[in-house]
Design a protein around this motif. Structure first.
Motif, PDB file in Angstrom:
ATOM      1  N   LYS A  35      -0.232  -5.841  -1.261  1.00 53.51           N
ATOM      2  CA  LYS A  35       0.192  -4.686  -2.122  1.00 53.51           C
ATOM      3  C   LYS A  35      -0.127  -3.372  -0.533  1.00 53.51           C
ATOM      4  O   LYS A  35      -0.128  -1.941  -0.854  1.00 53.51           O
ATOM      5  CB  LYS A  35      -0.585  -4.398  -3.176  1.00 53.51           C
ATOM      6  N   ASN A  36      -1.164  -3.276  -0.120  1.00 57.57           N
ATOM      7  CA  ASN A  36      -1.441  -2.842   0.378  1.00 57.57           C
ATOM      8  C   ASN A  36      -1.579  -1.787   1.763  1.00 57.57           C
ATOM      9  O   ASN A  36      -1.513  -0.908   2.012  1.00 57.57           O
ATOM     10  CB  ASN A  36      -3.616  -2.472   0.930  1.00 57.57           C
ATOM     11  N   ASP A  65       1.674  -2.756   1.918  1.00 56.94           N
ATOM     12  CA  ASP A  65       3.393  -1.573   0.616  1.00 56.94           C
ATOM     13  C   ASP A  65       4.158  -2.581   1.547  1.00 56.94           C
ATOM     14  O   ASP A  65       5.191  -2.650   2.693  1.00 56.94           O
ATOM     15  CB  ASP A  65       3.747  -0.471   1.576  1.00 56.94           C
TER      16      ASP A  65
END
Ligand code: DLL
Length: 431
Positions: A36-37, A39
């Motif tokens: 998530k961090n 992307d």
């Protein structure tokens, strides 16, 4: 287990990597956050080249997520914990499922058979059984290979020698520094290895040890001594081992992807250049981990090994990037000091490196043990010896080192990893 070519290994690694990414993206909260961090989706990581899109994992990540933040299975599937001692910070915890323990045992069985051991052998396991991975790792690997395990654990030095003699032990494993202590104790007990013992092979690791120490151990026991490497975050022992050629350690590349990076920039180094080892295990269920920075410095050999294995070899590890001492601006690895000391056969491998700060200047003192005879003998000889070693050290290190020759037994013996460096510059700062 042997692959026919490097291409075959790479193809296999890519396939396994995709499975690991898929698995971790579903099961590991820690890894989901990374994706998530940054992307990323699992589809972005399809091959070894894509690995570089992922950040490194470090010991600090384990500390920050202490104790169970990297788990990818429910607690009831975890069958084992190991942990670091936490002497240089908060302890780090690692976990294993039943399958993880199974694979680790296979890897360790490979380690042992690569050194020439077979089910006809017996092995005395002289590592601590506990949170340290050495005892259990060797135990399960030896059992898997059918070796007769003698699980003495560490300590009780004289008893260890008696057991070697009485059981006819053919191999043993311990830290290399403890192996020297064991050998010297055998000498004191008037044990003659060729006559009283049946030892053939020793497998040592867990701490840096150079060729000088290897020679000393081989002479003390009349054995072939092999190096093996590993770390708890990846499994424990079982990552790499020397084959009988004794020229570098084969890494089990069907279970680990290896990268070598510049520890300062994090960029990959050129082929064959020295740098920090980074590993991605391709098999872990309880604790999948990607691009783990080991802090260990080595390089990958380009040459193929005569033993026939296609797994690449790394140079023996001579230190960690965080072991490096900076003394008056000069970078010094403890292994450089060991090399100079063990060049001289008078010294038997017991030494301490003491760093102090006096009037804002760093000072380096090396305490080295000499035999009782020499210590109580002619003072002139002692002074000459001290000056000779100082001169050699100064030439190699490019920094002034004071040598203090001390009597046999003055340096504390360790039953596990030896503590060579005593850095008094920080408050309470023992490294
Ligand atoms: O020392 C695992 C092990 C046990 C390996 C027994 C081999 C034999 P840790 O306690 O997590 O795990 O410490 C790992 O020890 O990053 C290296 O700095 C150092 N180390 C391990 N093996 C070697 C070796 C075990 N053969 C850390 N040469 C690693 C040099 C080694 N350093």
């Amino acid at each position: 287990m042997n692959f026919k070519s490097r291409e075959e290994i790479l193809e296999y690694q890519n396939k396994k990597l995709r499975c690991c990414v898929e698995y971790a993206s579903k099961n590991s909260r820690f890894f989901k956050n990374i994706l998530k961090n940054f992307d990323l989706t699992p589809d972005d990581i399809k091959s070894i080249e894509d690995l570089q899109k992922l950040p490194f994992t470090t010991k600090n990540d384990l500390r920050d997520n202490y104790p169970f933040g990297l788990t990818a299975v429910p607690m009831d599937e975890i069958v084992r914990f190991h942990a670091s001692s936490g002497t240089t910070g908060k302890s780090t915890v690692v976990y294993y499922t039943r399958n993880d323990l199974d694979t680790w045992s296979d890897l360790m069985a490979r380690v042992l058979s690569t050194t020439g051991l077979t089910k006809k052998d017996s092995m005395q396991i002289i590592y601590n059984y506990g949170f340290f991975t050495g005892g259990f790792g060797f135990h399960y690997g030896a059992e898997r290979l059918g070796i007769s395990v003698i699980p003495t654990g560490s300590g009780n030095t004289k008893k260890q020698i008696e057991i070697m003699r009485d059981f006819g032990t053919t191999s043993f494993t311990s830290t290399p520094s403890y192996a020297i202590h064991l050998g010297e104790t055998a000498e004191e007990m008037s044990i003659i290895p060729e006559k009283d013992l049946k030892l053939k092979i020793g497998v040592f690791g867990g701490e840096p040890w150079g060729e000088g120490m290897r020679q000393r151990i081989e002479e003390l026991f009349h054995i072939n001594a092999y190096d093996n490497y590993g770390l708890s975050e990846l499994c424990g022992p079982g990552v790499a081992v020397e084959c009988t050629e004794k020229e570098g350690l084969h890494v089990w590349e069907d279970y680990f992807i290896m990268e070598v990076i510049d520890p300062k920039t994090g960029e990959l180094v050129g082929e064959g250049e020295r740098g920090e080892l980074v590993f991605t295990p391709l098999w872990k269920e309880a604790m999948p981990i990607f691009r783990y920075r080991t802090r260990d410095i080595s390089r990958v050999f380009k040459e193929k090994c005569n033993c026939g294995l296609h797994f690449r070899k790394i140079e023996r590890l001579h230190g960690r990037s965080d072991d490096m001492l900076i003394i008056r601006g000069v970078n010094i690895f403890p292994s450089q000091i060991e090399e100079v000391i063990l060049e001289n056969p008078i010294f038997k491998g017991h030494y301490s490196i003491i760093v102090e700060r006096k009037e804002s200047l760093d000072t380096l003192t090396i305490e080295i043990e000499v035999t009782k005879d020499l210590f109580t003998g002619n003072l002139k000889d002692l002074i000459e010896l001290k000056e000779k070693v100082e001169e050699k050290l100064n030439n190699v290190l490019l920094v002034k080192a004071n040598v203090r020759l001390v009597e046999e037994g003055a340096i504390p013996r360790s039953q596990g990893k030896a503590q060579r460096v005593i850095d008094k510059r920080n408050i309470g700062g023992i490294k």
